[in-house]
Design an enzyme around this catalytic site. Structure first.
Site, PDB file in Angstrom:
ATOM      1  N   ASN A  23      -0.275  70.160  21.341  1.00  0.00           N
ATOM      2  CA  ASN A  23       0.719  69.126  21.091  1.00  0.00           C
ATOM      3  C   ASN A  23       0.517  68.699  19.635  1.00  0.00           C
ATOM      4  OD1 ASN A  23       2.347  66.906  20.957  1.00  0.00           O
ATOM      5  ND2 ASN A  23       1.172  65.657  22.426  1.00  0.00           N
ATOM      6  N   LYS A  61       2.328  66.880  17.883  1.00  0.00           N
ATOM      7  CA  LYS A  61       2.839  65.531  17.602  1.00  0.00           C
ATOM      8  C   LYS A  61       3.639  65.537  16.287  1.00  0.00           C
ATOM      9  CE  LYS A  61      -0.883  63.702  20.339  1.00  0.00           C
ATOM     10  NZ  LYS A  61      -1.783  62.605  20.670  1.00  0.00           N
ATOM     11  N   HIS A  89       5.059  61.874  27.689  1.00  0.00           N
ATOM     12  CA  HIS A  89       3.778  61.674  26.997  1.00  0.00           C
ATOM     13  C   HIS A  89       3.536  60.166  26.845  1.00  0.00           C
ATOM     14  CE1 HIS A  89       0.728  61.566  23.883  1.00  0.00           C
ATOM     15  NE2 HIS A  89       0.426  62.800  24.254  1.00  0.00           N
ATOM     16  N   GLU A 149       2.563  58.455  24.474  1.00  0.00           N
ATOM     17  CA  GLU A 149       3.090  57.877  23.232  1.00  0.00           C
ATOM     18  C   GLU A 149       4.589  57.601  23.358  1.00  0.00           C
ATOM     19  OE1 GLU A 149       1.385  60.850  20.637  1.00  0.00           O
ATOM     20  OE2 GLU A 149      -0.584  60.079  21.187  1.00  0.00           O
ATOM     21  N   GLU A 176      -3.586  62.749  31.249  1.00  0.00           N
ATOM     22  CA  GLU A 176      -4.107  62.309  29.960  1.00  0.00           C
ATOM     23  C   GLU A 176      -4.442  60.817  30.003  1.00  0.00           C
ATOM     24  OE1 GLU A 176      -2.713  65.160  26.648  1.00  0.00           O
ATOM     25  OE2 GLU A 176      -1.210  63.604  26.875  1.00  0.00           O
ATOM     26  N   GLY A 217      -6.872  60.948  21.269  1.00  0.00           N
ATOM     27  CA  GLY A 217      -7.084  60.726  19.839  1.00  0.00           C
ATOM     28  C   GLY A 217      -8.269  59.832  19.509  1.00  0.00           C
ATOM     29  N   SER A 260      -8.816  64.181  23.708  1.00  0.00           N
ATOM     30  CA  SER A 260      -9.994  64.563  22.936  1.00  0.00           C
ATOM     31  C   SER A 260     -10.651  65.867  23.412  1.00  0.00           C
ATOM     32  CB  SER A 260     -11.009  63.414  22.906  1.00  0.00           C
ATOM     33  OG  SER A 260     -10.435  62.274  22.287  1.00  0.00           O
TER      34      SER A 260
HETATM   35  P1  PGA Z   1      -5.839  64.467  21.485  1.00  0.00           P
HETATM   36  O1  PGA Z   1      -4.353  64.261  22.060  1.00  0.00           O
HETATM   37  O2  PGA Z   1      -6.288  65.856  21.870  1.00  0.00           O
HETATM   38  O3  PGA Z   1      -5.724  64.280  20.015  1.00  0.00           O
HETATM   39  O4  PGA Z   1      -6.697  63.430  22.136  1.00  0.00           O
HETATM   40  C1  PGA Z   1      -3.948  64.772  23.304  1.00  0.00           C
HETATM   41  C2  PGA Z   1      -2.508  64.462  23.590  1.00  0.00           C
HETATM   42  O5  PGA Z   1      -2.033  63.349  23.260  1.00  0.00           O
HETATM   43  O6  PGA Z   1      -1.787  65.274  24.170  1.00  0.00           O
END
Ligand code: PGA
Length: 251
Positions: A10, A12, A96, A98, A168, A174, A214
């Protein structure tokens, strides 16, 4: 039931055209012989045409990170499902955290998008997960179960087989602080049970459920060692072609 491992990037809101080209130039040859794994890169809209052409006849599939549920028309700034399939997208991330948090997407909207994506031949990667407060209050299963039930409302058993679920936990995204493999597996088992309640065990046993938050080359193997964790949705570590190739390798 054998579920093929699924490793998805992803990206982003990251990468210019040059940066994406540099990534694929190295990444595609590196993973070209990777067997028994589905590899997907979910890129920003601006890169999809380019990547669609580059991934043709490779073992890497293309995904978007969102879409709108209408087919066309006066929806300034939105992207329709047919626009995605037209340029070679197979997958689309939906719901997601976000999108849910920053852009206020509701469970109902996620469900609407899942239905429309499936009608147009796109495979949804449906994201669910709890925030830190919900985890600390012991409300993880309740939250995740509500999101799963809502996202798959009115989706029949045949259609759900074209979906992937990504668990998630929001506090792990993140932050560098991944859920422990045991905890991730336990929540994923509860998600599989939710799916078995809606459909049946046989169907739930075929759906891939990923962990995200992560994930990096150093922790992927310990996560994948657990029976119910079928793969990973990777943000930060997917931006670097060497790390993402290592994730595919170490799965
Ligand atoms: P990350 O994000 O691996 O940077 O923690 C995962 C995601 O939001 O899909």
């Amino acid at each position: 039931m054998v579920r093929i491992p699924f490793i998805a990037a992803n990206w982003k809101m990251n990468k210019t055209v040059d940066q994406a080209m540099n990534f694929t130039e190295h990444f595609l040859p590196e993973v070209k012989d990777a067997a028994d794994v589905d590899i997907v890169i979910c890129a920003p809209y601006t890169l999809l045409v380019l990547l669609g052409a580059q991934f043709k006849d490779t073992n890497v599939d293309l995904g978007a990170q969102n879409m709108y549920w209408e087919e066309k028309g006066a929806y300034t700034g939105e992207i329709a499902p047919d626009m995605l399939t037209d340029i070679g997208c197979t997958y689309v991330i939906l719901g997601h955290s976000e999108r849910r948090t920053l852009f206020h997407e509701s469970d109902e909207e996620v469900n609407c998008k899942v239905q429309v994506a499936l009608q147009h031949g796109l495979k949804p990667i449906v994201c669910v997960g709890e925030d830190l407060t919900e985890r600390e209050e012991g409300k993880t299963s309740e939250k995740v179960s509500r999101q799963v039930r809502a996202a798959f409302k009115d989706i029949d058993a045949k259609e759900v087989l074209n979906c992937v679920v990504a668990y998630e936990p929001i506090w792990a995204i993140g932050t560098g602080k991944s859920a422990s493999p045991q905890d991730a597996n336990a929540v994923i088992q509860s998600i599989r049970q939710n799916l078995a309640d809606i459909y049946e065990h046989e169907i739930a046993g075929q759906i891939r459920i990923l962990y995200g938050g992560s994930v990096k080359p150093e922790n992927i193997a310990s996560l994948m060692a657990f029976e119910d964790i079928d793969g990973a949705l990777v943000g930060g570590a997917s931006l670097d072609w060497e790390k993402f190739a290592a994730l595919v390798e170490n799965k």
